[in-house]
Design a protein around this motif. Structure first.
Motif, short mmCIF file in Angstrom:
data_model
loop_
_atom_site.label_atom_id
_atom_site.label_comp_id
_atom_site.label_asym_id
_atom_site.label_seq_id
_atom_site.Cartn_x
_atom_site.Cartn_y
_atom_site.Cartn_z
N ALA A 82 0.84 -1.09 -0.03
CA ALA A 82 0.02 0.09 -0.09
C ALA A 82 0.94 1.26 0.13
CB ALA A 82 -1.05 -0.09 1.28
N GLU A 83 1.95 1.21 0.74
CA GLU A 83 2.78 2.53 0.79
C GLU A 83 3.47 2.71 -0.65
OE1 GLU A 83 7.06 4.06 3.17
OE2 GLU A 83 5.82 2.26 3.50
N LEU A 84 3.88 1.68 -1.44
CA LEU A 84 4.51 1.84 -2.58
C LEU A 84 3.42 2.36 -3.41
CD1 LEU A 84 6.82 -1.44 -2.58
CD2 LEU A 84 7.70 1.19 -2.66
N VAL A 85 2.20 1.62 -3.49
CA VAL A 85 1.17 2.16 -4.59
C VAL A 85 0.60 3.41 -4.30
CG1 VAL A 85 -1.15 1.55 -5.09
CG2 VAL A 85 0.35 -0.44 -5.01
N GLY A 86 0.42 3.73 -2.71
CA GLY A 86 0.00 5.25 -2.87
C GLY A 86 0.92 6.13 -2.99
N GLY A 87 2.17 5.91 -2.80
CA GLY A 87 3.13 6.89 -3.25
C GLY A 87 3.14 7.15 -4.83
N PHE A 88 2.95 5.99 -5.52
CA PHE A 88 2.99 6.11 -6.93
C PHE A 88 1.86 6.83 -7.52
CE2 PHE A 88 0.99 3.88 -10.65
CZ PHE A 88 2.10 4.30 -11.67
N LEU A 89 0.51 6.47 -6.75
CA LEU A 89 -0.74 7.27 -7.24
C LEU A 89 -0.61 8.57 -6.79
CD1 LEU A 89 -3.20 4.44 -6.08
CD2 LEU A 89 -2.37 5.04 -8.62
N SER A 90 0.11 8.93 -5.53
CA SER A 90 0.22 10.42 -5.35
C SER A 90 0.99 11.04 -6.23
CB SER A 90 0.73 10.51 -3.79
OG SER A 90 0.96 11.60 -3.42
N LYS A 91 2.12 10.47 -6.53
CA LYS A 91 2.94 11.15 -7.72
C LYS A 91 2.45 11.70 -9.00
CE LYS A 91 6.89 9.16 -7.79
NZ LYS A 91 8.09 8.08 -8.15
N HIS A 92 1.60 10.69 -9.24
CA HIS A 92 0.77 10.68 -10.59
C HIS A 92 -0.82 11.25 -10.66
CE1 HIS A 92 4.24 9.19 -12.52
NE2 HIS A 92 4.28 8.31 -11.97
N HIS A 93 -1.13 11.75 -9.41
CA HIS A 93 -2.50 12.22 -9.08
C HIS A 93 -3.08 13.00 -10.22
CE1 HIS A 93 -5.95 12.73 -6.41
NE2 HIS A 93 -5.98 14.00 -6.69
N ALA A 94 -2.43 14.02 -10.40
CA ALA A 94 -3.08 14.78 -11.51
C ALA A 94 -3.73 14.01 -12.91
CB ALA A 94 -2.22 16.07 -11.89
N ALA A 95 -2.78 13.17 -13.26
CA ALA A 95 -2.93 12.39 -14.36
C ALA A 95 -3.78 11.34 -14.32
CB ALA A 95 -1.61 11.76 -15.03
N LEU A 96 -4.47 11.08 -13.18
CA LEU A 96 -5.43 10.06 -12.87
C LEU A 96 -6.71 10.58 -12.83
CD1 LEU A 96 -3.31 7.79 -10.06
CD2 LEU A 96 -3.32 8.10 -12.60
N LEU A 97 -6.85 12.03 -12.86
CA LEU A 97 -8.28 12.60 -12.46
C LEU A 97 -9.41 12.10 -13.72
CD1 LEU A 97 -7.37 15.85 -11.37
CD2 LEU A 97 -8.13 14.27 -9.82
N PRO A 98 -10.40 11.91 -13.26
CA PRO A 98 -11.44 11.40 -14.14
C PRO A 98 -11.85 12.45 -15.58
CG PRO A 98 -12.32 11.06 -12.31
CD PRO A 98 -11.16 11.78 -11.80
N THR A 99 -11.28 13.92 -15.27
CA THR A 99 -11.58 14.63 -15.98
C THR A 99 -10.54 14.86 -17.16
OG1 THR A 99 -10.54 16.23 -14.58
CG2 THR A 99 -13.03 16.12 -14.53
N GLN A 100 -9.54 13.87 -17.11
CA GLN A 100 -8.33 13.92 -18.09
C GLN A 100 -9.03 13.63 -19.45
OE1 GLN A 100 -4.98 14.67 -17.55
NE2 GLN A 100 -6.09 15.54 -15.81
N VAL A 101 -8.30 13.92 -20.41
CA VAL A 101 -8.62 13.61 -22.02
C VAL A 101 -8.78 11.86 -22.01
CG1 VAL A 101 -7.84 13.49 -24.26
CG2 VAL A 101 -7.49 15.56 -22.95
N GLY A 102 -9.77 11.63 -22.64
CA GLY A 102 -10.10 10.24 -22.69
C GLY A 102 -11.08 9.64 -21.85
N ASP A 103 -11.67 10.50 -20.90
CA ASP A 103 -12.66 10.14 -20.22
C ASP A 103 -13.82 10.15 -21.23
OD1 ASP A 103 -14.13 9.53 -17.81
OD2 ASP A 103 -14.60 11.59 -17.45
N LYS A 104 -14.81 9.43 -20.70
CA LYS A 104 -16.11 9.31 -21.42
C LYS A 104 -17.26 9.20 -20.35
CE LYS A 104 -14.11 6.30 -25.18
NZ LYS A 104 -14.15 5.19 -25.80
#
Length: 321
Positions: free
Chosen positions: A299-321
């Motif tokens: 969880a620590e590794l996954v959480g750090g990874f997701l936090s680092k890339h948080h902006a790219a993961l948002l549902p409003t990014q290009v490609g959302d449907k």
């Protein structure tokens, strides 16, 4: 039947105890294509979604502690589903449901559609990798990030499948009834965890093991699972296409690997760097089921990874449907 009834009773007790401890998660069944698929979920769907695809022979129970940890520390939406015949999901006979990876992946895609999930990151382990890469191939724009743990799209980390003339590759070309019978016999011989005579080499733990045994010993399930294992050869055929798809995507990639996994070995982790040089690779002193063996570290590794890339993961990014 007495053993099966006992197992189901014990699993229900364990599930109730887990629910009491794990208030952050809620569970339910989603009707999909006439089946009831069991899922575990937490968080706000408006936040970045992480879809967890489980491995064989376990189910979504393998992710409970990691999912709880993630939503406790970050604004995330997490969801995990049990495939047909796994965990608490319906187990139609292999005459009523085609147990192929294509069909399971389509069922998962229909599940995500039913839950209103259109953009998400994938956490994939073991069987979850070929299921997930079918989702990726069908709709790469839906994928925000990829997390792989002890699951392969390269033969590098799959020593038992490297020999084209070996038992597995021959079975996937011409089905071997003796191998099916061996697998069935092993499944039927499994007994629930107990103080003596029980070994837990992969550190899955008694609760996950009990649920796995109860699920696989339901009528007709081993035949269904044998069909799915026979179909595994189609995954090997897809490896070059999946590698090419990964090279094109350029999304954030995290690879976690329990180095004590004897089935999917460490070269499989580093092979991902050929197709995703941007990937983070972490080797863990763990087993095939690292999310159960060392959930806090995962969880620590996954959480750090997701936090680092948080902006790219948002549902409003290009490609959302």
């Amino acid at each position: 039947m007495k053993l099966f009834s006992l197992l189901l009773g014990l699993v229900a007790f364990c599930a109730a105890a887990t629910t009491t401890r794990a208030a952050a998660l809620h569970q339910g069944w989603q009707e999909v294509d006439g089946l009831h698929l069991f899922y575990r979920e937490a968080g706000n769907p408006a936040d970045p979604t992480v879809v967890f695809l489980h491995g064989n022979p376990l189910s979504s129970i393998m992710y409970v502690q990691v999912m709880e940890n993630l939503v406790a520390h970050q604004r995330l939406h997490v969801i995990a589903v049990d495939y047909p015949s796994f965990g608490y999901s319906d187990a139609p006979s292999h005459e009523a449901y085609r147990y192929t990876f294509d069909h399971v992946a389509q069922t998962v895609a229909d599940f995500l559609k039913a839950r209103g999930i259109s953009r998400y990151s994938l956490y994939m382990q073991d069987y979850g990798v070929p299921v997930g890469f079918r989702l990726i191939s069908a709709n790469p724009q839906a994928i925000a990030a990829i997390i792989v743990q002890n699951g392969v799209i390269h033969l590098d980390g799959f020593p038992s499948a490297q020999d084209p003339k070996g038992e597995l590759r021959r079975h996937w070309t011409t089905r071997n009834p003796a191998l099916d019978q061996r697998r069935a016999g092993y499944a039927r011989s499994m007994t629930y965890p107990q103080a003596s005579g029980w070994e837990d080499e992969d550190h899955a733990g008694p609760d996950a093991t009990l649920l796995m045994i109860a699920a696989i010993q339901r009528p007709g399930v081993i035949e269904a699972r044998n069909d799915l294992w026979f179909d595994y050869g189609t995954n090997v055929q897809h490896y070059p296409a999946w590698q090419a798809a990964l090279r094109k995507m350029k999304v954030p990639v995290l690879v976690l690997w329990g180095k004590r996994d004897q089935f999917f070995t460490m070269p499989g982790a580093f092979a991902y760097l050929r197709d995703a040089p941007q990937a983070e690779v972490h080797i863990l002193d763990s087993t095939h089921f690292a999310t159960l063996d060392m959930p806090d570290e995962v969880a620590e590794l996954v959480g750090g990874f997701l936090s680092k890339h948080h902006a790219a993961l948002l549902p409003t990014q290009v490609g959302d449907k």
